[in-house]
Design a protein around this motif. Structure first.
Motif, PDB file in Angstrom:
ATOM      1  N   PHE A 141     -26.921  21.953 -16.994  1.00  0.00           N
ATOM      2  CA  PHE A 141     -28.269  21.445 -16.757  1.00  0.00           C
ATOM      3  C   PHE A 141     -28.256  20.292 -15.759  1.00  0.00           C
ATOM      4  N   VAL A 142     -27.146  19.551 -15.693  1.00  0.00           N
ATOM      5  CA  VAL A 142     -27.023  18.459 -14.731  1.00  0.00           C
ATOM      6  C   VAL A 142     -27.024  19.013 -13.307  1.00  0.00           C
ATOM      7  N   ALA A 143     -26.275  20.102 -13.099  1.00  0.00           N
ATOM      8  CA  ALA A 143     -26.232  20.706 -11.764  1.00  0.00           C
ATOM      9  C   ALA A 143     -27.613  21.225 -11.357  1.00  0.00           C
ATOM     10  N   LEU A 144     -28.261  21.960 -12.258  1.00  0.00           N
ATOM     11  CA  LEU A 144     -29.559  22.541 -11.931  1.00  0.00           C
ATOM     12  C   LEU A 144     -30.645  21.473 -11.819  1.00  0.00           C
ATOM     13  N   GLY A 145     -30.701  20.586 -12.815  1.00  0.00           N
ATOM     14  CA  GLY A 145     -31.724  19.542 -12.805  1.00  0.00           C
ATOM     15  C   GLY A 145     -31.503  18.529 -11.701  1.00  0.00           C
ATOM     16  N   GLY A 146     -30.244  18.160 -11.449  1.00  0.00           N
ATOM     17  CA  GLY A 146     -29.955  17.213 -10.376  1.00  0.00           C
ATOM     18  C   GLY A 146     -30.293  17.786  -9.017  1.00  0.00           C
ATOM     19  N   ALA A 147     -29.909  19.051  -8.795  1.00  0.00           N
ATOM     20  CA  ALA A 147     -30.233  19.686  -7.513  1.00  0.00           C
ATOM     21  C   ALA A 147     -31.748  19.796  -7.334  1.00  0.00           C
ATOM     22  N   LEU A 190     -36.632  18.373  -4.614  1.00  0.00           N
ATOM     23  CA  LEU A 190     -38.055  18.034  -4.730  1.00  0.00           C
ATOM     24  C   LEU A 190     -38.351  16.704  -4.049  1.00  0.00           C
ATOM     25  N   TRP A 191     -37.481  15.716  -4.270  1.00  0.00           N
ATOM     26  CA  TRP A 191     -37.668  14.403  -3.646  1.00  0.00           C
ATOM     27  C   TRP A 191     -37.622  14.515  -2.123  1.00  0.00           C
ATOM     28  N   SER A 192     -36.667  15.298  -1.609  1.00  0.00           N
ATOM     29  CA  SER A 192     -36.540  15.423  -0.150  1.00  0.00           C
ATOM     30  C   SER A 192     -37.720  16.174   0.462  1.00  0.00           C
ATOM     31  N   ASN A 193     -38.433  16.937  -0.378  1.00  0.00           N
ATOM     32  CA  ASN A 193     -39.581  17.701   0.099  1.00  0.00           C
ATOM     33  C   ASN A 193     -40.902  16.978  -0.188  1.00  0.00           C
ATOM     34  N   TRP A 194     -40.813  15.706  -0.594  1.00  0.00           N
ATOM     35  CA  TRP A 194     -41.972  14.882  -0.925  1.00  0.00           C
ATOM     36  C   TRP A 194     -42.788  15.449  -2.101  1.00  0.00           C
ATOM     37  N   ASP A 195     -42.108  16.156  -2.996  1.00  0.00           N
ATOM     38  CA  ASP A 195     -42.763  16.679  -4.193  1.00  0.00           C
ATOM     39  C   ASP A 195     -42.363  15.820  -5.397  1.00  0.00           C
ATOM     40  N   PRO A 196     -43.214  15.709  -6.417  1.00  0.00           N
ATOM     41  CA  PRO A 196     -42.902  14.848  -7.558  1.00  0.00           C
ATOM     42  C   PRO A 196     -41.766  15.411  -8.410  1.00  0.00           C
ATOM     43  N   VAL A 197     -40.808  14.547  -8.767  1.00  0.00           N
ATOM     44  CA  VAL A 197     -39.696  14.960  -9.617  1.00  0.00           C
ATOM     45  C   VAL A 197     -40.184  15.301 -11.021  1.00  0.00           C
ATOM     46  N   SER A 198     -41.336  14.770 -11.393  1.00  0.00           N
ATOM     47  CA  SER A 198     -41.902  15.096 -12.707  1.00  0.00           C
ATOM     48  C   SER A 198     -42.233  16.577 -12.829  1.00  0.00           C
ATOM     49  N   ALA A 199     -42.177  17.319 -11.710  1.00  0.00           N
ATOM     50  CA  ALA A 199     -42.384  18.773 -11.779  1.00  0.00           C
ATOM     51  C   ALA A 199     -41.303  19.439 -12.619  1.00  0.00           C
ATOM     52  N   ILE A 200     -40.116  18.819 -12.715  1.00  0.00           N
ATOM     53  CA  ILE A 200     -39.025  19.430 -13.495  1.00  0.00           C
ATOM     54  C   ILE A 200     -39.373  19.456 -14.982  1.00  0.00           C
ATOM     55  N   PRO A 201     -39.656  18.298 -15.625  1.00  0.00           N
ATOM     56  CA  PRO A 201     -40.059  18.385 -17.040  1.00  0.00           C
ATOM     57  C   PRO A 201     -41.374  19.129 -17.233  1.00  0.00           C
ATOM     58  N   ALA A 202     -42.264  19.077 -16.240  1.00  0.00           N
ATOM     59  CA  ALA A 202     -43.526  19.818 -16.364  1.00  0.00           C
ATOM     60  C   ALA A 202     -43.261  21.316 -16.438  1.00  0.00           C
ATOM     61  N   GLU A 203     -42.342  21.814 -15.598  1.00  0.00           N
ATOM     62  CA  GLU A 203     -41.997  23.230 -15.640  1.00  0.00           C
ATOM     63  C   GLU A 203     -41.253  23.566 -16.926  1.00  0.00           C
ATOM     64  N   ALA A 204     -40.390  22.640 -17.375  1.00  0.00           N
ATOM     65  CA  ALA A 204     -39.684  22.866 -18.647  1.00  0.00           C
ATOM     66  C   ALA A 204     -40.677  22.965 -19.794  1.00  0.00           C
ATOM     67  N   ILE A 252     -29.282  26.831 -29.303  1.00  0.00           N
ATOM     68  CA  ILE A 252     -30.647  26.966 -28.780  1.00  0.00           C
ATOM     69  C   ILE A 252     -30.968  25.814 -27.833  1.00  0.00           C
ATOM     70  N   GLY A 253     -30.667  24.581 -28.263  1.00  0.00           N
ATOM     71  CA  GLY A 253     -30.951  23.424 -27.423  1.00  0.00           C
ATOM     72  C   GLY A 253     -30.197  23.465 -26.112  1.00  0.00           C
ATOM     73  N   GLY A 254     -28.907  23.831 -26.166  1.00  0.00           N
ATOM     74  CA  GLY A 254     -28.127  23.903 -24.936  1.00  0.00           C
ATOM     75  C   GLY A 254     -28.681  24.924 -23.962  1.00  0.00           C
ATOM     76  N   VAL A 255     -29.112  26.078 -24.477  1.00  0.00           N
ATOM     77  CA  VAL A 255     -29.639  27.132 -23.619  1.00  0.00           C
ATOM     78  C   VAL A 255     -31.008  26.750 -23.052  1.00  0.00           C
ATOM     79  N   LEU A 256     -31.920  26.274 -23.925  1.00  0.00           N
ATOM     80  CA  LEU A 256     -33.271  25.958 -23.462  1.00  0.00           C
ATOM     81  C   LEU A 256     -33.272  24.769 -22.506  1.00  0.00           C
ATOM     82  N   LEU A 257     -32.336  23.843 -22.668  1.00  0.00           N
ATOM     83  CA  LEU A 257     -32.232  22.732 -21.717  1.00  0.00           C
ATOM     84  C   LEU A 257     -31.880  23.262 -20.332  1.00  0.00           C
ATOM     85  N   ILE A 258     -30.971  24.226 -20.279  1.00  0.00           N
ATOM     86  CA  ILE A 258     -30.613  24.843 -19.006  1.00  0.00           C
ATOM     87  C   ILE A 258     -31.817  25.559 -18.403  1.00  0.00           C
ATOM     88  N   LEU A 259     -32.568  26.265 -19.257  1.00  0.00           N
ATOM     89  CA  LEU A 259     -33.747  26.975 -18.757  1.00  0.00           C
ATOM     90  C   LEU A 259     -34.744  26.016 -18.132  1.00  0.00           C
TER      91      LEU A 259
END
Length: 624
Positions: free
Chosen positions: A220-226, A231-245, A473-480
């Motif tokens: 999840f660090v690789a996916l979420g960090g990337a 998103l930051w480099s594209n001027w999009d809000p990083v909060s889109a990550i938890p919003a999509e989660a 379950i937590g490990g998998v859904l965090l990755i998702l």
């Protein structure tokens, strides 16, 4: 590579049949386990109650649907926190072993530090989302605000960050993590007034995240960090990550994943495996290599319920490997067979991989399950046929078929054998929805183990089983959730549209496209767990399939069968590492043992790919 979720049991979990005594748990650990398991139990109890009272009380429980969705959110993030406490967050396991003892601690410290920083960034992004819900004033039901449910996200990420920090193996690595938190502050234009986008700084950051992932940082660090960097480099809000989660976890059908996983764990940790072995041995034991066929069928059965081949190899391998050796099979053959059989059930109902694919690709779930029946049976038949053919030469222990013995075995295992019929029956009979059917499966599994066979020892054993399920379950859904953040960027950047234009510029034939798709998905199956692969890759592949006229059901089965095959593909197929770990065989030996089964499975994938009738015949018969 880490086990899947999907695709999967966290590293070390369930691998030792006689685990050492666990150290005393802190009050926080006890609280986490109690709340997460309690949330999972409520997830099952609410749909069951809803199904029972519907005939006499049509309006049902107020807000029951919303409650179950947001309980899934709590199970996901509290389960991820439990996984981080146990050191069982899914991660790449091959990288650290490929470097010298001198460099290994340094790289592990670096990966740990990156994990801490990314977790804190995602926690901050979740705070932004929680604050937005606070200001929006939405309610679940009975006056409970949505923000109270969403608040588990920043808390969960902070717990993960703290535990990753504590696991960093060196003092300088811990200080690096603390100093690394300065980087997000410098990149936050609102805090510093500095706008660094467009200066190319995102590429070193992405390289650092990739290196950290290769040497032990959770997936999840690789996916979420990337996702955060892009998103930051594209001027999009990083909060889109938890919003999509949040959007993903609260999808209508997603609660089926934790519920079916819990049912699978209850069955796997009870006496069900032994009874099913007796049943399948009574039915198939007369055949040459009958025990090997039993291993194939057993593996497919438990993979479809536990949601990942990793659980099957680690949990069932300890039972089946000695039986295969006792039946005269060579260790090399037994290793290859169990490694290959671990992913055979991923298309069989109620496989959570199929459910997740259908959710992401917006395909009808029952149709996709029906579409996968013949391809799944084909793969099982080909592997079993090859096994029978090979074992004729060295495993001569067969017995005549005794109908009385088979009938007694069927009677003993009748409750477990009836589970698929119960799941399908309550849905087709209009008694329950898919989520309610998953909850009924949990109740049925409890009934089998605690009432019928009375093999559920104590309440604490049930809590322990629930905690093990919650961890996975937590490990998998965090990755998702993290993978969805990356998918969000791909959509923002119109990557799917560009991919369609690029592929169509040099590929004209649908048959050639399918060949390239198979190669691409095989590589994806090697490098990614099945759940993050579905979330990240399906939005790219599905539009391409439509552009080339591929039926969505056919494309879904091709996608999943290729990912199944990726588990067996050297050098980094996930099942290969798990089998080496579980059966204590050298990795090179596992590679060689798996090659014949890899070729058989590859042939099945080509048949499924180029004969659409195998996939589309049954849906056309039952639904059209």
């Amino acid at each position: 590579m880490s086990p899947d979720a999907a695709g999967a049991l966290p590293e070390g979990a369930g691998a030792n049949p006689e685990p050492a005594a666990a150290p005393p748990r802190s009050r926080l650990a006890v609280f986490e386990d109690a709340v997460s398991v309690g949330a999972l139990v409520l997830m099952a109890a609410i749909p069951i109650t809803e199904a029972l009272i519907r005939p006499v009380y049509p309006t049902g429980i107020p807000g029951s649907f919303m409650w179950v969705q947001h309980l899934t959110l709590w199970v996901a993030f509290l389960g991820a926190a439990v996984a981080s406490r146990r050191g069982e967050l899914l991660s790449l396991s091959a990288g650290p072993s490929m470097v010298s003892e001198v460099w290994r601690p340094r790289l592990l410290s670096l990966s740990g530090a990156v994990g801490v920083v990314v977790s804190v960034v995602l926690s901050y992004a979740s705070v932004v989302l929680t604050r937005a819900e606070w200001e929006g004033g939405r309610e679940l039901a009975l006056g409970v605000p949505v923000w109270a449910a969403v608040a588990v996200m920043p808390v969960g990420f902070l717990l993960i960050a703290w535990r990753l920090w504590r696991r960093v193996p060196s003092r300088w690595g811990r200080w690096t993590a603390i100093l690394g938190l300065v980087v997000p502050l410098l990149l936050h234009e609102g805090l510093t007034g500095w706008d660094l986008t467009g200066n190319g700084i995102e590429w070193p950051l992405l390289a650092l995240i990739l290196i950290a992932a290769a040497f032990g940082a959770p997936i999840f660090v690789a996916l979420g960090g990337a996702a955060a960097v892009l998103l930051w480099s594209n001027w999009d809000p990083v909060s889109a990550i938890p919003a999509e989660a949040y959007s993903m976890v609260t999808k209508p059908m997603l609660p089926t994943i934790p519920l079916f996983t819990l049912a699978g764990y209850i069955l796997a940790e009870g006496g069900a495996p032994k009874r099913l072995v007796v049943l399948f041995r009574g039915v198939f034991g007369w055949m040459p290599g009958g025990v090997a066929v039993v291993a194939i069928v057993m593996s497919a059965f438990f993979t479809c319920f536990t949601g990942g081949s990793g659980v099957t190899i680690l949990a069932m391998g300890g039972l089946m490997f000695p039986l295969l050796l006792a039946d005269g099979h060579r260790p090399k053959f037994a290793t290859g067979l169990l490694t290959a059989a671990g992913s055979l059930g991923l298309l069989i109902p109620p496989s959570v991989a199929v459910i997740l694919y259908a959710i992401v690709a917006e395909v009808d779930i029952p149709r996709l399950f029906v579409a996968g029946l013949i391809p799944s049976a084909l793969q099982i038949a080909l592997v079993a046929g090859f096994t029978i053919l090979v074992t004729r030469r060295f495993a001569g222990k067969t017995s005549s078929f005794r109908i009385g013995e088979a009938a007694r075995a069927l009677w003993t295992a009748k409750w477990e054998a009836s589970i698929p019929f119960v799941v399908i029956g309550v849905m087709l009979g209009g008694i329950a929805t898919l989520v309610e059917a998953a909850a009924i499966t949990v109740l049925y599994a409890l009934f089998i183990e605690f009432v019928i066979h009375r093999e559920g020892k104590t309440f604490s054993d049930l809590v322990r089983t629930g905690a093990n399920a919650v961890t996975l379950i937590g490990g998998v859904l965090l990755i998702l959730g993290a993978a969805l953040g990356l998918t969000n960027y791909l959509i923002f950047a119109d990557i799917p549209g560009m991919a369609i234009d690029w592929v169509q510029s040099f590929v004209a034939s649908p048959l050639f496209f399918l060949l390239l798709l198979n190669i691409f998905l095989l590589i994806v199956g090697c490098l990614m767990d099945i759940y993050s692969a579905i979330v990240v890759v399906v939005p790219l592949v599905a539009p391409l399939g439509l552009a080339f006229g591929i039926d969505p059901l056919h494309l879904g089965v091709i996608f999943l069968t290729n990912l199944e095959l990726g588990y067996l593909t050297p050098p980094v197929g996930m099942n290969l590492f798990l089998a080496s770990y579980r059966f204590k065989r050298p990795l090179g030996e596992v590679y060689r043992a798996s090659v014949p089964f890899l070729l058989i499975r590859a042939g099945a994938v080509l048949l499924v790919t180029y004969i659409p009738y195998l996939t589309l015949a049954l849906p056309g018969l039952f639904f059209d």
